[in-house]
Design an enzyme around this catalytic site. Structure first.
Site, short mmCIF file in Angstrom:
data_model
loop_
_atom_site.label_atom_id
_atom_site.label_comp_id
_atom_site.label_asym_id
_atom_site.label_seq_id
_atom_site.Cartn_x
_atom_site.Cartn_y
_atom_site.Cartn_z
N ASP A 12 -8.58 -8.59 4.62
CA ASP A 12 -8.16 -7.40 5.73
C ASP A 12 -9.26 -7.49 6.78
OD1 ASP A 12 -6.95 -5.54 6.60
OD2 ASP A 12 -7.72 -3.94 5.18
N GLU B 221 -12.30 -1.44 12.48
CA GLU B 221 -12.33 -0.77 11.31
C GLU B 221 -13.44 -1.25 10.53
OE1 GLU B 221 -8.68 -1.35 9.09
OE2 GLU B 221 -9.38 -0.69 7.36
N GLU C 205 0.91 -1.33 0.00
CA GLU C 205 0.02 -0.04 -0.02
C GLU C 205 0.86 1.24 0.06
OE1 GLU C 205 -4.06 -1.55 1.99
OE2 GLU C 205 -2.59 -0.84 3.36
#
Lengths: 718, 718
Positions: free
Chosen positions: B383, B411, B309
């Protein structure tokens, strides 16, 4: 209750606070009074609480009294209605809430305290001696309840009470420079209290505790958002969130205000212009105001920063500040809202002394503002420096109510780490005499409306509150919040007395402790002036973040954002000539003031370099040269930290371990930073003057270059 | 002590907490046990605390026991040395700290508990019945002390104790994704605890309370900084600040780690390259490690996100992850530091199924890493979704110690507002069988090193801790911090038992209360899976901020950052085919696992769309079509909120007002958001399938366009 049991209770309270002595409770600490005799006295004068909780505000008063007195008096107090009162009762209410209060015949005395005031009085009713908190309004009762609690917290006698209180200023407002992403401009106590993302559904207890703290000192308004404003706050995404905060604060008498970005009609209204004379713009603001009041029926109004430091404003369209303010005022007027229009402006184009610009811009507009506009003026002409002369606007606009803007957050006063009790600064400004209507025309009388017979009046404090556990980052920041509120209520209070109240409520009422701490607090601001900006130096701090010294700052986009612009030091002289031979800013004051500051004979050394440019060798009244005295003041400032540290360390037995340690660590940082200021400023000014340091002055530890190239990352508050 | 007095004490503790029931105390609540009989039992079994405080860690144990037992047992307990023990004493220490402990002859039992374990045992010494906490090391004594406190907090009997504990994993670490400006990536509990600006001078009590909380569950390391790293943390501006935190945490057995940005040699070292095989780079890291250890002698090591990323890494120089990890490992090895090298990588170029990329990249490197490297693998292949199959890397790299990375911060699990007890998620992963060495080759055995005989092992949890008053924003976030720590210590614990411990310590030990709350907690994650991503859907959340539903997300810079890439829904079918006919990601698992998930007969519905692309009309085992079951699961999820709210409301008498209200408000937000997910996902998937909603499924309140165009500002966590 036996002594042993009481000791045990104290022990457990101490224990249960092992986790909780962060300072979160502020000055609203209701732990049992340890003097058994005093406690018993209070127990007998306050046998029960009697209040008819017919409104949310009276309920808040009842809960506060119950919590406070149960704690302080070390006995469970369950409130009841006023009908059940007996000898020794505390009775609280309004003539409307309670027949008993009505029957007391307090008529004229009550009338005198107005909408927000209260009486606390000892009397005998139906043959029973009682204590009464009476007011015309529910909020007056709440204010009176906090007053009574303060009397107990500070161990004052409760016999033969005859207290009459009412605020001298109408709008007593905090300004939060809080952004919607929860960063806080010039905030040094963590991040914004307002958790916008979780509003309106999640209303933190912290909002209510914030309201309690404000109500306890009589603050009655709060501007939730930064003056460098974001239009989004006025959209339907955010208004329900604002309404939820308003609902939480309302019982405590606190109205919510917002900052209005002048270009909102374009940004969120999709109009082509924000011209204040454009009919579609007028309609947009009117509709917007109507919409806001549907969410918040008692919305306070707008605070506006326009045509200042990049903010849009009426001048973008060739209109005046009055045009801009009146636009919003007309939209708010049907709802009784007000506009607080900031006078903190200085032109991007004009090379004029920044000192003079707000006056130049606003004085001609006197008389042109609507009745619901207050012009909000920073205490000094530049920007919240450690010491500034009062702004020449005070007294210069008799037809316009001027609102004071103090900065509670310590942007220029050591930020997160310096212990500076600011009441002496506030008082210095409030007590300053403008002479605009002859002797005694103090700034306080200008802003409270008494000098020019205004019906609205106000004072604002830029908040030092964040989400730190102890609210203000530095524990002593709490004293500035407290002092601001107390002076907003009554500007005649003495800084020393406010310090006594605060230290008593926050730490201890032991006389030696309070005397020692009061002395430390009262000296603290002058110490800071000495190690930062003695003799009237100003605006010589670090670039942008304003952290630490930066007398070398030059070559920035604007001259008046640099330090060299303000101190003008070269090999011969130092200071800003604002007399007739210079910018003649002094001419903006009344002749008496201009003469006082303008004459080297009368100008106090504290203001010297604000108004005069003088050779390094200028002889001061002390007989020393200006250079030597400047150096010695820096030295005195830096050296003041050792006694302060020693003084605080000596008080450890009066303060719980956690809070004592907080302050102790910060004092040591402050000492390092005081010496940093001392070293960097002396190194710099010596590079100008070329003169040797006088005897007794410690030379800088490092080279000037060392200080000039010091670099910091992620300094809070920007 | 008389009953009336005790009630009074309770009353005052309640009072003094009027301000303090924010949840700040976490599960370390030591209020008096209200059952008088039980309290008296404890008072007689624990008559005094005896511990020789010859180290900071033993001092911490002594203080914790004194604070905890004095509070819980409602009597002042002043600790003394072990020499003074008597009948009923609690004796704590190591053979080195205490002659008494040495004389107890615990030899073999003590040897068995290793470096961090402990014994808690009832025995008779010199004719006196005593309770002993014994360990080989001081930190073992501290862990044992917290264990003993837990027994009392949860009202467990203290007779005939014979407890032997040692951790199953060596490195039990929190990962803070905290930036130096105090924002927290994927943080929903305010801002970073670490006030870098005020460090090293200002060490908050909160750092110590953080250490206490971690030590109470056996967490022994913390990575202070974000994996998306800033090189500045490795400079001499920041290292003294890191050292100050390390000093505060050290007594509690917590080592400090930092994230190392791979390009640091260029950014702060002024080298031209960060090539891991370059000699100047090697020297730079070696020197840097030496420098760090001068500040922090027990520095833990580095956590690295590289070539992922946008983060720089060894592949920038054509080198492998092993080359990169070994570079740092060699620098740290002389100081016994470790490298935690993240396997969370997916290529910018490759069109390969993202599921497969970490495996493809890392498996070939098995055996190439230094002995002090752990490869840190997220629990699932994508993820941290509400449910993921375990990462195929577990079991696939037998020569490399793999460290588990769980995400405690929510998240993808409702962020700030959803009550989700995550222990069932953690357990699901830990108990999953990789079959890599036959049946019983669980993920837990892979990471604890027992399967492949590794001497180092570890587990990481991405922290959910911020500066909110209650640490975790959502009060129930505390349960996830707690559960992570408990499972890091002993992955064999049951999620239900951990819930019991936490609810007992945090709220109440009343059986009905605990049963009700436990049931609510145990169901909570499955509820969330149902209203967010039932039947194996994954990665269909809002863009960027990941807040709320976003199954329509498409056309982004990378296909595998979109939702349509993962659900592949069109008019005919839905799901990601990862069988041999598709990406064949299943081939990365052992044959047994591949077969299990690969066959429609055995693949559990929970994982169905992770591995299979199926027509909307596919017949499920329930007899319903896939479409109908998908709809019904969304319905079931959304409908689960009403009973949850009702359940919590019914428990109000067991929880103080402030904490009850916190959760109550959040549950209502969660309900709204659950329905939002339900409505948005059903509207979207219906736009694909074109099928009608089955009976009993509430149609979306608004149009699909409404949900697609919903816009949010300043969502926290990015």
């Amino acid at each position: 209750m036996k002594k042993v049991t009481f000791a045990l209770v104290l022990f457990f309270i101490t224990l249960s606070h092992a986790f909780a002595e962060s300072g979160y409770r502020l000055w609203m600490r209701y732990d049992p009074i340890s003097d058994e005799g005093l406690r018993k006295q209070y127990q007998s004068s306050l046998r029960g609480i009697h209040i008819d909780t017919v409104s949310a505000t009276l309920k808040a008063a009842s809960e506060e009294l119950a919590m406070g007195l149960s704690g302080l008096l070390d006995k469970a107090v369950v409130p009841a209605g006023t009908a059940n009162f007996e000898a020794g009762s505390l009775i609280a209410g309004t003539p409307a809430s309670s027949v008993i209060i009505k029957d007391l015949g307090l008529g004229a005395r009550l009338t005198a305290v107005g909408d927000e005031g209260y009486l606390i009085t000892s009397l005998v009713h139906q043959g029973k001696p009682i204590t009464v908190i009476a007011a015309n309004t529910d909020i007056g009762v709440l204010y009176g309840s906090f007053h009574l609690l303060r009397l107990v917290q500070t161990h004052k006698p409760l016999v033969k009470l005859s207290i009459t209180e009412k605020p001298l200023l109408k709008h007593r407002v905090l300004n939060h420079w809080d952004n919607l992403d929860r960063t806080v401009e010039r905030g040094y106590a963590g991040f914004s209290l307002w958790n916008w993302h979780l509003l309106p559904g999640y209303v933190q207890q912290r909002y209510i505790d914030y309201a309690r703290a404000n109500a306890s000192v009589g603050i009655n308004g709060t501007v939730l958002t930064n003056v460098n404003a974001n239009s989004l706050i006025l959209t339907e995404e955010y208004l329900p969130k604002v309404a939820a905060i308003a609902d939480a604060l309302r019982p405590y008498g606190i109205r919510v205000y917002l900052t209005a970005r002048f270009s909102s009609p374009i940004e969120i209204g999709k109009l082509k212009t924000a011209d204040p004379l454009d009919e579609s713009v007028k309609k947009w603001w009117k509709d917007k105001a109507d919409e806001i009041y549907r969410y918040i029926p008692d919305f306070g109004g707008f605070l506006v920063k326009a045509n200042s430091e990049g903010q849009p404003g009426p001048q973008n369209y060739g209109r005046s500040h009055a045009d801009g303010a009146n636009l919003l005022a007309d939209a708010l007027a049907p709802h009784n809202g007000i506009v607080m229009w900031r006078a903190f402006v200085y032109s991007h184009e004009q090379p004029e002394d920044r000192f003079k610009q707000a006056y130049n811009e606003f004085k001609p507009l006197d008389g042109q503002f609507r009745k619901n506009v207050l012009v909000q003026v920073k205490n000094g002409p530049i920007d919240f420096q450690p010491r500034e002369p009062f702004s020449p606007l005070f007294g210069a606009m008799p037809k316009t109510p001027l609102m004071m803007e103090f900065q509670i957050t310590q942007e220029y006063l050591g930020q997160a780490t310096h212990l500076v009790y600011q009441a002496p600064l506030y008082k210095e400004v409030l007590d300053a005499d403008t002479y605009t209507k002859g002797k005694g025309s103090t700034v306080a009388k200008v802003i409270d409306g008494s000098l020019d017979k205004h019906t609205i009046s106000g004072i604002a404090g830029v908040a030092n509150i964040g989400d730190d556990l102890n609210w203000t980052g530095h524990l002593f920041g709490q004293s500035n919040w407290y002092a601001f509120g107390r002076l907003a209520w009554n500007h005649q209070l003495a800084a020393e007395d406010i310090a006594n109240e605060w230290t008593g409520m926050t730490f201890s009422n032991v006389t030696e402790f309070q005397a020692s701490l009061r002395e430390m607090m009262m000296k603290s601001r002058e110490n800071l002036v000495n190690y930062m900006t003695p003799l009237g130096l100003h605006h010589i701090m670090g670039w942008d973040h304003h952290y630490g010294p930066g007398p070398w700052i030059k070559d920035k986009p604007r001259a008046d954002w640099t330090s060299v612009y303000y101190h003008q030091a070269d090999e011969k002289a130092i200071g800003f000539d604002r007399s007739a031979s210079g910018s003649n800013a002094l001419s903006q004051y009344s002749p008496q003031v201009a003469k006082f500051y303008g004459s080297l004979k009368t100008c106090p050394p504290e203001y010297l370099l604000w108004f005069h440019r003088l050779p390094w060798t200028h002889k001061m009244k002390t007989g020393q040269t200006l250079w030597d005295e400047l150096c010695r003041r820096y030295q005195m400032g830096a050296e003041s930290m050792d006694p302060m540290i020693k003084g605080w360390d000596a008080l450890s037995s009066y303060v719980d371990k956690e809070r004592h340690k907080q302050v102790s660590m910060l004092l040591r940082i402050q000492k390092d930073e005081a010496w940093w200021w001392h070293d960097a400023c002396l190194a710099y000014f010596q590079s100008r003057s070329g003169l040797p340091f006088p005897a007794g002055v410690t030379p800088p530890k490092e080279s000037l270059q060392f200080y000039e190239t010091k670099n910091f990352h992620f300094v809070p508050g920007i």
